[in-house]
Design an enzyme around this catalytic site. Structure first.
Site, PDB file in Angstrom:
ATOM      1  N   GLY A 184      81.376  67.913  17.660  1.00 58.89           N
ATOM      2  CA  GLY A 184      82.670  68.139  17.858  1.00 58.89           C
ATOM      3  C   GLY A 184      83.674  67.256  17.185  1.00 58.89           C
ATOM      4  N   ILE A 188      88.369  63.491  21.212  1.00 61.64           N
ATOM      5  CA  ILE A 188      86.939  62.885  22.042  1.00 61.64           C
ATOM      6  C   ILE A 188      86.027  62.107  20.799  1.00 61.64           C
ATOM      7  CG2 ILE A 188      84.946  62.259  23.319  1.00 61.64           C
ATOM      8  CD1 ILE A 188      86.526  63.822  25.319  1.00 61.64           C
ATOM      9  N   GLU A 191      87.945  59.576  18.406  1.00 57.66           N
ATOM     10  CA  GLU A 191      88.248  58.489  18.736  1.00 57.66           C
ATOM     11  C   GLU A 191      86.964  57.478  19.160  1.00 57.66           C
ATOM     12  OE1 GLU A 191      90.819  58.826  22.187  1.00 57.66           O
ATOM     13  OE2 GLU A 191      92.588  59.640  20.997  1.00 57.66           O
ATOM     14  N   ASP A 315      94.238  69.474  34.300  1.00 57.48           N
ATOM     15  CA  ASP A 315      93.137  70.013  33.623  1.00 57.48           C
ATOM     16  C   ASP A 315      92.595  71.320  34.423  1.00 57.48           C
ATOM     17  OD1 ASP A 315      93.515  67.975  31.940  1.00 57.48           O
ATOM     18  OD2 ASP A 315      91.616  67.454  31.859  1.00 57.48           O
ATOM     19  N   LEU A 322      95.697  67.060  28.762  1.00 60.19           N
ATOM     20  CA  LEU A 322      96.093  65.734  28.644  1.00 60.19           C
ATOM     21  C   LEU A 322      96.828  65.054  29.771  1.00 60.19           C
ATOM     22  CD1 LEU A 322      98.253  66.997  25.556  1.00 60.19           C
ATOM     23  CD2 LEU A 322      96.105  65.480  25.400  1.00 60.19           C
ATOM     24  N   HIS A 447     116.496  48.051  10.533  1.00 61.67           N
ATOM     25  CA  HIS A 447     115.520  47.982   9.196  1.00 61.67           C
ATOM     26  C   HIS A 447     115.052  46.527   9.058  1.00 61.67           C
ATOM     27  CE1 HIS A 447     114.544  48.164   4.916  1.00 61.67           C
ATOM     28  NE2 HIS A 447     115.141  47.071   4.939  1.00 61.67           N
TER      29      HIS A 447
HETATM   30  P1  NAI Z   1      88.386  69.140  21.684  1.00 65.22           P
HETATM   31  O1  NAI Z   1      88.869  70.495  22.002  1.00 65.22           O
HETATM   32  O2  NAI Z   1      89.610  68.241  21.186  1.00 65.22           O
HETATM   33  O3  NAI Z   1      87.557  69.191  20.559  1.00 65.22           O
HETATM   34  C1  NAI Z   1      86.263  69.852  20.518  1.00 65.22           C
HETATM   35  C2  NAI Z   1      85.787  70.067  19.202  1.00 65.22           C
HETATM   36  O4  NAI Z   1      84.549  70.507  19.098  1.00 65.22           O
HETATM   37  C3  NAI Z   1      86.716  71.350  18.659  1.00 65.22           C
HETATM   38  O5  NAI Z   1      87.058  70.913  17.150  1.00 65.22           O
HETATM   39  C4  NAI Z   1      85.496  72.426  18.226  1.00 65.22           C
HETATM   40  O6  NAI Z   1      85.812  73.322  17.140  1.00 65.22           O
HETATM   41  C5  NAI Z   1      84.236  71.768  18.296  1.00 65.22           C
HETATM   42  N1  NAI Z   1      83.171  72.439  18.632  1.00 65.22           N
HETATM   43  C6  NAI Z   1      83.077  73.266  19.754  1.00 65.22           C
HETATM   44  N2  NAI Z   1      81.784  73.789  19.997  1.00 65.22           N
HETATM   45  C7  NAI Z   1      80.990  73.154  18.839  1.00 65.22           C
HETATM   46  C8  NAI Z   1      79.778  73.288  18.601  1.00 65.22           C
HETATM   47  N3  NAI Z   1      78.679  73.975  19.231  1.00 65.22           N
HETATM   48  N4  NAI Z   1      79.384  72.567  17.394  1.00 65.22           N
HETATM   49  C9  NAI Z   1      80.300  71.715  16.595  1.00 65.22           C
HETATM   50  N5  NAI Z   1      81.657  71.828  16.901  1.00 65.22           N
HETATM   51  C10 NAI Z   1      82.069  72.492  18.223  1.00 65.22           C
HETATM   52  O7  NAI Z   1      87.694  68.562  22.688  1.00 65.22           O
HETATM   53  P2  NAI Z   1      87.184  66.881  23.170  1.00 65.22           P
HETATM   54  O8  NAI Z   1      87.431  66.196  22.160  1.00 65.22           O
HETATM   55  O9  NAI Z   1      85.832  67.195  23.861  1.00 65.22           O
HETATM   56  O10 NAI Z   1      88.351  66.465  24.097  1.00 65.22           O
HETATM   57  C11 NAI Z   1      88.327  67.059  25.488  1.00 65.22           C
HETATM   58  C12 NAI Z   1      89.845  67.222  26.038  1.00 65.22           C
HETATM   59  O11 NAI Z   1      90.217  65.899  26.138  1.00 65.22           O
HETATM   60  C13 NAI Z   1      90.825  67.542  25.074  1.00 65.22           C
HETATM   61  O12 NAI Z   1      91.581  68.740  25.595  1.00 65.22           O
HETATM   62  C14 NAI Z   1      91.620  66.474  24.572  1.00 65.22           C
HETATM   63  O13 NAI Z   1      93.012  66.984  24.614  1.00 65.22           O
HETATM   64  C15 NAI Z   1      91.438  65.478  25.639  1.00 65.22           C
HETATM   65  N6  NAI Z   1      91.431  64.257  25.297  1.00 65.22           N
HETATM   66  C16 NAI Z   1      92.680  63.649  24.732  1.00 65.22           C
HETATM   67  C17 NAI Z   1      92.946  62.412  24.139  1.00 65.22           C
HETATM   68  C18 NAI Z   1      93.886  61.719  23.742  1.00 65.22           C
HETATM   69  O14 NAI Z   1      95.184  62.558  24.179  1.00 65.22           O
HETATM   70  N7  NAI Z   1      94.248  60.978  22.884  1.00 65.22           N
HETATM   71  C19 NAI Z   1      91.492  61.795  23.891  1.00 65.22           C
HETATM   72  C20 NAI Z   1      90.361  62.509  24.454  1.00 65.22           C
HETATM   73  C21 NAI Z   1      90.303  63.577  24.817  1.00 65.22           C
END
Ligand code: NAI
Length: 469
Positions: A184, A188, A191, A315, A322, A447
């Site tokens: 993925g 996450i 980061e 969520d 978020l 600036h």
């Molecule tokens: P995400 O939705 O950001 O990314 C998941 C990724 O995994 C996507 O690109 C998707 O295409 C890919 N994916 C899904 N199934 C797969 C597979 N079987 N094989 C390969 N790739 C696959 O979800 P993530 O990173 O798990 O984060 C979860 C939530 O936590 C998100 O909604 C995010 O907004 C939130 N979050 C926010 C942060 C921030 O605001 N800085 C930091 C960490 C998480």
């Protein structure tokens, strides 16, 4: 089981959605109980998400700066090393401090903090099973569901907490994995992949889509990938995971891109393929709360479920997962209970990825504007043209402003570069106020500052407009 005193509001969940709502409700004069199953308040964000990940990102970034960048600035630092256990202790202290502050905040607002697992009994009752088995039945006018979300696992590769971990596990490694696989390439994955890559892991990100962080503006996503490539992160895009097996060597991941299947072996595997609403075990079925096809609780524009006294925020409802979205919804839900007409402006919800360089955005991407056939102009400005960025040695990145071609109203702002997480707030404020790109271009910025890049990107739209006329 005893019938408790009657509350105005019982909140299920003490994360950013729940605790923020509790504070607002107490300000509005409600008697509030906030039920949390963990001893520490703050939910995933404070305990196992936003906050601890930023603590490790900052530690690992300082290590990279001290070991690889300082010499360029004329600063000598020899034999730089790091200690993962000290990084973890520091992270733990930050979590303790912040969750303690949340507890004090609720206590100051006379919110009753109830530790235990809550379950809906009916539209006005919540049963709480405490840690030592005691049961309480809370009687209330309103209920707010703010139970958050949990990580999605792979069909045949469940988290074992050791080889195959979710984000919580990847924040707790006691030593640096040699080869970390990340499934993925979203928030996450990028980061936490960055944390361990900076500390020496070989990191391979497996992403099924053709680009990383697919919700981003395409130009920004490509710039982020180029930057992470340079840092040494490896990407397998358009790659599907067929099987995951734990073996004596580590974790074997059978992947397929195109026709051929191959097996990649990692000593740790972080699965970060999204999160789903935490809707189980809280009695939604017994009360008849409706959910959508993604298991999210359905709400109306007042954050009310199909049961009039039960609201939901964060969520557990649809939309980006978020913390700041959850908090905004929690506050708006409580204000609606109090008879106010509060709403959340989803069009101006910012999002940030805390990689280096940081990525931040608000509003529509260029692709979305095109798909909607909105006439637009886009202006960009690179950090290489910014004096402050040159002095700081942070010249990677760009700012992009997208404005309506006829009205000049800003439709979206996207940036990658140092300080983007802070700079985006100006863009959010501008969009909230219905600003035009001319407004930003004419706003005098100090600036030299990084924020001049936003002004310059907006000014480039102005130049395009003056060439046309
Ligand atoms: P995400 O939705 O950001 O990314 C998941 C990724 O995994 C996507 O690109 C998707 O295409 C890919 N994916 C899904 N199934 C797969 C597979 N079987 N094989 C390969 N790739 C696959 O979800 P993530 O990173 O798990 O984060 C979860 C939530 O936590 C998100 O909604 C995010 O907004 C939130 N979050 C926010 C942060 C921030 O605001 N800085 C930091 C960490 C998480």
């Amino acid at each position: 089981m005893t019938e408790d005193k009657k509350y105005d509001l019982v909140i299920i969940g003490g994360g950013p959605g729940g605790y923020t709502a509790a504070v607002r409700a107490s300000q509005l004069g409600m008697t509030v109980a906030c039920v949390e199953k963990h001893s520490r308040l703050g939910g995933v964000c404070l305990n196992a998400g936003c906050i601890p990940s930023k603590a490790l990102l900052d530690s690992s970034e300082l290590y990279v700066a001290a070991s690889r960048r300082l010499a360029d600035y004329g600063v000598r630092a020899e034999n730089v090393s790091f200690d993962v256990s000290v990084m973890m202790q520091r992270k733990h202290r930050i979590v303790e401090a912040l969750t303690g502050q949340v507890r004090k905040l609720l206590e100051a607002g006379r919110v009753e903090i109830v530790t235990g697992v809550a379950e809906l009994v009916d539209a006005h009752h919540v049963r709480v099973s405490g840690v030592s088995g005691e049961i309480r039945n809370l009687n209330t006018n309103f209920i707010l569901l703010a139970t958050g979300s949990r990580p999605v696992s792979l069909p045949d590769g469940d988290f074992d907490g050791h080889h195959i971990v979710d984000s919580t596990g990847a924040l707790e490694f006691s030593e640096v994995p040699q080869h970390l696989g990340v499934i993925g390439g979203g928030f996450i994955g990028l980061e936490l992949g960055s944390v361990w890559q900076r500390l020496g892991s070989r990191v391979t990100v497996i992403e099924m889509l053709p680009q990383i962080a697919s919700g981003l503006d395409g130009q920004i996503s490509r710039a982020l990938k180029r930057s992470l490539d340079k840092q040494g992160m490896a990407f397998r895009l358009k790659t599907r995971v067929n099987r995951v097996e734990i073996s004596a060597n580590g974790v074997n991941v059978a992947v397929v891109s195109g026709a051929a299947e191959e097996t990649l072996t990692f000593d740790k595997l972080l699965v970060a393929v999204g999160r789903k609403p935490q809707t189980h075990g809280i009695g939604l079925e017994s009360v008849g709360i409706e959910r959508d096809g993604h298991d999210a609780v359905r709400i109306n524009s007042r954050f009310q479920t199909n049961i009039a006294s039960i609201y939901a925020a964060g969520d557990i409802v649809a939309g980006p997962m978020l913390a700041h979205k959850a908090s905004a919804e929690g506050v708006a839900a409580v204000e609606n209970m109090a008879g106010m007409a509060s709403e959340v402006h989803y069009d101006t919800l910012p999002s940030v990825i805390y990689t280096n360089p940081e990525v931040a955005s608000v509003g529509l991407t260029e692709d979305q504007v095109k798909e909607r056939n909105i006439p637009y102009r886009a202006g960009t400005f690179p950090f290489t043209g910014n004096g402050r960025a040159l002095c700081a040695g942070d010249t990677e990145g760009l700012v992009k402003v997208i404005a309506h071609a006829k009205t000049d109203r800003i439709l979206g702002i996207h940036m990658i570069g140092h300080g983007a997480s802070e700079m985006i707030a100006e863009g959010v404020m501008a969009m909230e106020m219905g600003a035009s790109s001319e407004d930003i271009a004419r706003t005098v910025h100090s600036h030299p500052t990084f924020s001049e890049t936003l002004m310059a990107a907006a000014a480039s739209i102005q130049r395009q407009m003056s060439k046309k006329s």
